[in-house]
Design a protein around this motif. Sequence first.
Motif, PDB file in Angstrom:
ATOM      1  N   SER A  80     -11.822   4.691   7.908  1.00 54.16           N
ATOM      2  CA  SER A  80     -11.205   3.877   6.729  1.00 54.16           C
ATOM      3  C   SER A  80     -10.947   5.131   6.828  1.00 54.16           C
ATOM      4  CB  SER A  80     -12.152   2.983   5.502  1.00 54.16           C
ATOM      5  OG  SER A  80     -11.357   2.698   5.013  1.00 54.16           O
TER       6      SER A  80
ATOM      7  N   SER B 152       1.168  -4.660   3.630  1.00 58.61           N
ATOM      8  CA  SER B 152      -0.030  -4.547   4.506  1.00 58.61           C
ATOM      9  C   SER B 152      -0.446  -5.802   4.619  1.00 58.61           C
ATOM     10  CB  SER B 152      -0.952  -4.060   3.527  1.00 58.61           C
ATOM     11  OG  SER B 152      -2.400  -3.816   3.968  1.00 58.61           O
TER      12      SER B 152
ATOM     13  N   ASP C  14      -4.633   0.056   9.705  1.00 53.04           N
ATOM     14  CA  ASP C  14      -6.533  -0.220   9.430  1.00 53.04           C
ATOM     15  C   ASP C  14      -6.853  -1.039  10.716  1.00 53.04           C
ATOM     16  OD1 ASP C  14      -8.387   0.409   7.820  1.00 53.04           O
ATOM     17  OD2 ASP C  14      -8.343  -1.208   7.158  1.00 53.04           O
TER      18      ASP C  14
ATOM     19  N   THR D  72      -7.062   6.468   4.528  1.00 52.20           N
ATOM     20  CA  THR D  72      -5.841   5.940   4.148  1.00 52.20           C
ATOM     21  C   THR D  72      -4.654   6.447   3.633  1.00 52.20           C
ATOM     22  OG1 THR D  72      -7.884   7.491   2.400  1.00 52.20           O
ATOM     23  CG2 THR D  72      -7.693   4.466   2.493  1.00 52.20           C
TER      24      THR D  72
ATOM     25  N   ILE E  77      -1.155   1.049   6.556  1.00 51.74           N
ATOM     26  CA  ILE E  77      -1.925   0.775   5.145  1.00 51.74           C
ATOM     27  C   ILE E  77      -0.607   2.153   4.446  1.00 51.74           C
ATOM     28  CG2 ILE E  77      -4.020   2.023   4.210  1.00 51.74           C
ATOM     29  CD1 ILE E  77      -4.694  -0.549   4.145  1.00 51.74           C
ATOM     30  N   ASN E  78      -0.798   3.447   5.056  1.00 56.76           N
ATOM     31  CA  ASN E  78       0.187   4.271   4.433  1.00 56.76           C
ATOM     32  C   ASN E  78       0.503   4.872   6.216  1.00 56.76           C
ATOM     33  OD1 ASN E  78       1.373   5.974   2.809  1.00 56.76           O
ATOM     34  ND2 ASN E  78      -1.358   6.826   2.201  1.00 56.76           N
TER      35      ASN E  78
ATOM     36  N   LYS F 156       1.108  -1.161   0.108  1.00 60.59           N
ATOM     37  CA  LYS F 156      -0.012  -0.089   0.178  1.00 60.59           C
ATOM     38  C   LYS F 156       1.079   1.375   0.243  1.00 60.59           C
ATOM     39  CE  LYS F 156      -4.433  -1.963   0.448  1.00 60.59           C
ATOM     40  NZ  LYS F 156      -5.194  -1.879  -1.227  1.00 60.59           N
TER      41      LYS F 156
END
Length: 444
Positions: free
Chosen positions: A291, A217, A264, A293, A249-250, A203
Amino acid sequence: MNYQLENDRTILENRLVDAQQEINVLRELCRTLMQKRQIEEKVAEKLSIQSLNDKDEKAEQKTAKQEDESKTTMSTQQRDAGIAGPSKSELSEEGQREKGQSSQSSIVEPLRIEIQEGTMKEPTHTDIKRKLPIGQKDGKAMADQSKRPKMPKESKRAIPEWKPMTRRELLTMKRPATFATPEYRLSRRLPGPQNGQPFKYPKGLAFIGNRLAVCNSDNNMVQIINQDDMCESVLGTFDGQFPKPFRPINVAVSKHKHYFIIDDGNLQIVVCDETKTIIKLIDLRLLGADSPTGIALQNGFILVTDQKVSKLMKLTRDGKCVGQYKEGFPHSVAVNSNDVILVTDNATSRIKCFDSSLNLLHQYCTPGNDNGQLLYPRGIDVDEQNNVFICDWNNHRAVKFKPGGEWQCTLFQIRCPEYIAVADDGRVAVAGETHCIEIYVPSE
């Protein structure tokens, strides 16, 4: 075991959402095809009517020509036999009388049944359609019979045009076969570091000098990879410290090499260093996140995007929310050297620019697949000159804009790019739909 089951459930839910989106796209495609088919049927019907008119006109011309030839032959035979034919006045009077009878019969009794020699003869379909005398076969109409009015010929410009397409219909547009000449070339494709776990749904990305941080991820870790594709460090072995499996995720990296990782699986931000020492945990559930991102850093603050709840949030290092912008579907966020915040909005397929107080300054791009247009933009990053690099997800390409928002070029084509990172030396790393990271360098 429970952690693994929960992780598998989360993966299946994400894939279910993706499948539902594909179903919606197919439905829109079917609807567009049905509209196109209806238009084609209307055009074909008009063309068939025009063809019928042309055939009728040719048949009438042929019949008139045959009658003229027969009259000429008859007059020649009479002249050779010495028989005087009827005078012109007699022919005119007879023609007018027959014409009046024919018009009267066609108006008053168009469908009468003619009795010939004790038998009843019904008019055929061709007789009725072409309005020939009752019982007369096709191609033997009288020369003085009134002609059927013809429908006006349709011009090509009368074909109905397409209405302006909605944003959903843009998904079914036929994409160009090729984009502009790519400005970057593929340097290498990494399925994983040479001395570590392979990538599984990678990700978020972030460059730290010449090294690259990758959110691996589904393998529950963040890997730090050098230029030789060797893994120097792994962040993520937080066994027993979180209620659910760690799912990065990031990631964003500060000047002090502190890693701000969106988890996440536990809806939190994990702040740690390369020694895996946890510095801070920020619970995003308390801020209404669902959620998240995107993440970026700006002058000691943390910027987080959550497209599911339509939020761009500004947090302190202690996790306190000091501002938010709630609109659209913000996916990723980046900050340039002028402290302008850039956000990709999936709802409008545009790039929104904010100041430090999250006031909207301006926005650019429109939905589409031409130069300067985007469809569902995802990842975003900026270089030292404040050029903007964007993952044009539904157009399967990475694009570059100038600092003011003017279109510059298509960097390269890649299937469903989701996250992007730009290094100081010009390298571009992209995470797409495949289980690998692609590294691009400027073309010579």
